[in-house]
Scaffold this motif. Structure first.
Motif, short mmCIF file in Angstrom:
data_model
loop_
_atom_site.label_atom_id
_atom_site.label_comp_id
_atom_site.label_asym_id
_atom_site.label_seq_id
_atom_site.Cartn_x
_atom_site.Cartn_y
_atom_site.Cartn_z
N GLY A 34 0.86 -1.14 0.01
CA GLY A 34 -0.08 0.54 0.19
C GLY A 34 0.63 1.13 0.20
N ASP A 35 0.22 2.33 0.55
CA ASP A 35 0.87 3.56 0.31
C ASP A 35 1.83 3.48 1.51
N PRO A 36 3.50 3.77 1.06
CA PRO A 36 4.41 3.58 2.14
C PRO A 36 4.41 4.74 3.47
N VAL A 37 5.24 4.09 4.08
CA VAL A 37 5.10 4.76 4.99
C VAL A 37 6.98 4.40 5.84
N VAL A 38 7.42 5.37 6.22
CA VAL A 38 8.50 4.98 6.67
C VAL A 38 8.69 5.59 7.70
N PHE A 39 9.91 5.05 8.57
CA PHE A 39 9.89 5.04 10.06
C PHE A 39 11.47 5.53 10.17
N LEU A 40 11.16 6.51 11.23
CA LEU A 40 12.58 6.43 11.87
C LEU A 40 13.39 6.66 13.59
N HIS A 41 13.73 6.00 13.97
CA HIS A 41 14.65 6.41 14.84
C HIS A 41 15.23 7.08 15.97
N GLY A 42 15.91 7.22 16.64
CA GLY A 42 16.93 8.24 17.18
C GLY A 42 17.95 8.03 17.81
N ILE A 43 18.67 8.72 18.53
CA ILE A 43 20.11 7.95 19.23
C ILE A 43 19.99 7.85 20.22
N PRO A 44 20.29 7.21 21.25
CA PRO A 44 21.61 6.22 20.63
C PRO A 44 20.05 4.63 20.57
N GLY A 101 8.34 7.18 -3.84
CA GLY A 101 7.36 8.17 -4.61
C GLY A 101 7.17 9.07 -2.91
N THR A 102 6.25 9.73 -3.03
CA THR A 102 5.51 9.91 -1.59
C THR A 102 5.25 9.82 -0.44
N ILE A 103 5.58 10.06 0.93
CA ILE A 103 5.10 9.30 1.80
C ILE A 103 4.89 9.62 2.98
N ASP A 127 2.79 13.69 2.97
CA ASP A 127 1.53 13.44 2.80
C ASP A 127 1.44 13.71 4.42
N ARG A 128 1.90 12.59 5.52
CA ARG A 128 1.12 12.73 6.90
C ARG A 128 2.46 12.60 7.55
N LEU A 129 2.25 12.83 8.40
CA LEU A 129 3.65 13.66 9.15
C LEU A 129 3.61 13.43 10.86
#
Length: 278
Positions: A34-44, A101-103, A127-129
């Protein structure tokens, strides 16, 4: 049942991204459709931070969960930038490599700062944050990370000593008294080597406030949800309130949690996330 860290990493794939002419390996999980979602963690931390959210979100979306370069199972060798600016470049490289593309973007801590830059500098790309106890403005770096980033920390700290430091950090800042050992061990595991010590020191030294102060959150056009731990001593609620005022389409939800909100309040965090993304 939630995967162990070894199970999580066994399911990772890798891609090569280019940051400042450096070709770097980036490890990531890729689940769902489906439409993509990117997850991104932090430090550490690393991508295992989102172990409680991956499957639920992947029921309706394609979910990409990378380890930032310099973290987890991504490239850790010395000699490249690990700043928020560089991490944004790495994520864009991964998005291009996977032709996403758009995430939608879900970011915690430094990962939230990357998402904020990504969405403010290229509004049509997001498109969504979702920002969870994210760094923003000049809310960072914090003294704990500054100390880790000192060059002598690398020269004077063994892997065993760093493991003890991180164990205390996570246990002291997780909400409540009962902590999941899989989570604590999974957060510590990537740093348990001489290379890991050097990499974390370089990661910490790259926490550059200019990379969030140079952007205007008011440029974000994505529908935005702030899922914020109200008891956080690292990124207090006042920064979320400022973001809510500056981003046009933005909702702030306070959760009774410390800094590690996806782990502290897994069920509520996941439920609100799924409702917003689906």
């Amino acid at each position: 049942m939630t995967a162990t860290y070894d199970e999580w990493t066994a399911a990772q794939e890798t891609a090569t991204v280019t940051v400042d002419d450096h070709d770097l390996e980036m490890a990531y999980r890729d689940e769902g459709a489906g439409d993509p979602v990117v997850f991104l963690h932090g430090i550490p931390t690393n991508s295992y931070l989102f172990r409680g959210q991956l499957q639920a979100v992947a029921e309706g979306r394609r979910v990409i969960v990378p380890d930032m370069v310099g973290y987890g199972n991504s490239a850790m060798h010395d000699g490249f930038d690990r700043s928020i600016r560089a991490q944004e470049s790495a994520v864009r490289g991964l998005v291009d490599e996977l032709d996403l593309g758009t995430i939608s973007f879900v970011g915690h801590d430094l990962g939230g700062g990357v998402g904020l830059r990504y969405a403010a500098r290229d509004p049509d790309a997001v498109d969504r944050l979702v920002l969870s106890n994210a760094v923003a403005y000049d809310s960072w770096p914090i003294p704990t990370i500054n100390d880790i980033g000192l060059p002598e920390t690398d020269r004077e700290t063994s892997a065993e000593e760093l493991q003890e430091t991180l164990d205390g950090l996570f246990r002291d800042t997780l909400y409540g008294d009962e902590h999941d050992e899989d989570f604590v061990e999974g957060m510590k595991a990537p740093w348990n080597s001489a290379e890991g010590v050097t990499s974390l020191v370089r990661d910490a030294s790259a926490t550059n406030t200019n990379h969030t102060t140079e952007i205007d959150p008011g440029d974000v056009t994505a529908d935005t949800l702030l899922l914020w731990g109200t008891e956080d001593e690292f990124q207090p609620l006042r920064w979320a309130e400022r973001l809510e005022a500056d981003i046009e389409s933005c909702e702030l939800v306070g959760l009774e949690a410390n800094h590690w909100v996806p782990e502290d309040r897994t069920d509520e965090f996941t439920e609100r996330l799924v409702d917003f993304l689906h």
